[in-house]
Design a protein around this motif. Structure first.
Motif, mmCIF file in Angstrom:
data_model
loop_
_atom_site.group_PDB
_atom_site.id
_atom_site.type_symbol
_atom_site.label_atom_id
_atom_site.label_comp_id
_atom_site.label_asym_id
_atom_site.label_seq_id
_atom_site.Cartn_x
_atom_site.Cartn_y
_atom_site.Cartn_z
ATOM 1 N N PHE A 1 -5.393 -19.512 -11.324
ATOM 2 C CA PHE A 1 -4.042 -19.987 -11.061
ATOM 3 C C PHE A 1 -4.017 -20.709 -9.714
ATOM 4 N N ASN B 1 2.884 -22.246 -12.042
ATOM 5 C CA ASN B 1 1.513 -21.787 -12.225
ATOM 6 C C ASN B 1 0.703 -22.841 -12.985
ATOM 7 N N GLY C 1 2.834 -22.555 -16.454
ATOM 8 C CA GLY C 1 3.907 -21.590 -16.667
ATOM 9 C C GLY C 1 4.749 -21.494 -15.415
ATOM 10 N N THR D 1 1.881 -18.356 -20.014
ATOM 11 C CA THR D 1 1.290 -19.624 -19.596
ATOM 12 C C THR D 1 0.679 -20.276 -20.826
#
Length: 414
Positions: free
Chosen positions: A150, A170, A207, A230
């Motif tokens: 991430f 993210n 996400g 995500t």
């Protein structure tokens, strides 16, 4: 987007390095300070990795940068019984067992109410590297390697003197490879040429992560956080392995936290986090979709690892020994994601550990920068199969795992 796609694979190699995580396949905590306190962080931000636990925390740490590295050593073992000679026995999955996991965070105050920053961290992953072939799977030693990264650009807003909210976008990258599953190609897969031994494949996605931290009084702080699923692009090279033609999204999470300033020197904190593994078909679908219901690997309802949703409870304590030294300790308990009837596929992903004990410390250097340490031990856990090999009555697959990690980080105020 082109630049991002070029940078994320490089960052993934630098920032995850084939990790195998601990609350299921998520890390028990993000940032060396948090890792030394059982992984708490929803209501207690301590460094510029705070966005991983709660984006609002980035608004409460001042201008700073942090860089760290963790040595991680999982010990994985599987056992098969009831199949027959040449198959029954123990299988060591530690041909690769020492991993290095870096981390990085940076944060700046824009004005008294707004901050911007970024946290870069390995979300988790799964790694097994067997020393010999498992005949049920194929004729070569199986190896599975999944990493997740991430990069979380984060903004926070101070609503009033007591409440801060934050949001992170993210940006996620995954890299995956698997070997040694020749027996699950044809006719078990909808795409038999895309099951195993295809080299590394990459996946990209995004996400949203939102959070709040509120100060109830001078002693008590509360926090809440929600991270959406995500949504990731598909692993095209492995569309015959994962459900929905190679789909492997990262599950949503949410949690609550509390931090209590018990004395001027002692801070106590606790988090409760929920990880919804079961909402991702390639993780949550049962192997019985193949052996009982006839759904092929890679199909819409194809089998997965059958992981249950996980609830992780984290508690930690931090004590300021003096102006230069702070010591930490914590404990983390996660519910078991792997059912006893679903251990066969999880020979590849034996994330069975549940209980973690941690220690940590921070020492402030003369230039007011700081160096932090953490240690984590995940106690040995076993899951014994029960009806776990459906096509061979009486045969079972058993899993066993424990872990250790040691982290060091350097942080400085900007």
């Amino acid at each position: 987007m082109t630049l991002t796609r070029k940078l994320l694979p490089l960052l993934a190699i630098l920032a995850t390095s084939h990790a195998h995580a601990t609350d299921g396949y998520f890390a028990h905590g993000y940032g060396v300070k948090s890792q030394g306190m059982g992984g708490v962080g929803i209501a207690l931000p301590q460094d510029a990795l705070a966005a991983a636990a709660n984006p609002a925390g980035m608004g409460l740490i001042g201008d700073r940068a942090d860089i760290g590295v963790t040595w991680f050593r999982p010990q994985r073992e599987s056992e098969i019984s009831g199949v027959g000679p040449g198959v029954d026995g123990k299988y060591d999955a530690n041909d690769a067992e020492n991993f290095i996991i870096p981390e990085f965070g940076y944060k700046r105050v824009i004005n008294p109410d707004v901050t911007l920053g970024v946290s870069v961290y390995g979300n988790g992953g799964m790694n097994t590297d067997y020393k010999k072939a498992i005949p049920l799977f194929g004729n070569t030693a199986p190896r599975m390697d999944l990493i997740q990264l991430f990069v979380a650009p984060t903004a926070t807003w101070k609503i009033n003197e007591s409440n801060t909210v934050g949001v992170a976008v993210n940006l996620a990258y995954q890299r995956f490879e698997i070997k040694g599953l020749q027996n699950f190609a044809s006719p078990a897969s909808a795409h038999p040429d895309n099951v195993t031994n295809k080299g590394y494949d990459s996946s990209y996605g995004a996400g949203v992560h939102i959070g709040w931290i509120g100060r109830v009084n001078d002693a008590v702080t509360l926090g809440a956080t929600y991270q959406s699923k995500t949504y990731m692009s598909k692993f095209d090279k492995y569309k015959g392995l994962f459900a929905e033609n190679g789909d492997f999204d990262i599950p949503e999470t949410y949690g609550l936290g509390i931090a209590v300033k018990a004395t001027p020197a002692l801070t106590l904190a606790a988090d409760v986090q929920r990880i919804n593994y079961g909402d991702v078909d390639s993780v949550g679908n049962s192997v019985n979709n193949l052996f009982i219901n006839g759904q092929q690997l890679g199909s819409k309802n194809g089998p997965g690892f059958a992981w249950k949703d996980v609830t992780a409870v984290k508690v930690g304590a931090s004590y300021a020994w003096n102006d230069s030294l702070t010591i930490r300790a914590g404990y983390n308990h996660a519910s078991q994601p792997i059912r006893s009837g679903e251990t066969l596929f999880n020979i590849l992903a034996p994330g069975v550990v549940q209980d973690h004990a941690t220690l940590g410390a921070t020492y402030v250097l003369p230039n007011q920068s700081e160096i932090s340490f953490s240690y984590m031990h995940a106690f040995e856990e076993k899951v014994k199969g029960s009806g776990s090999i459906p096509f061979i009555p009486g045969a079972e697959a058993n899993l066993k795992m424990y872990e250790d990690s040691l982290g060091i980080a350097y942080g400085w105020k900007l």
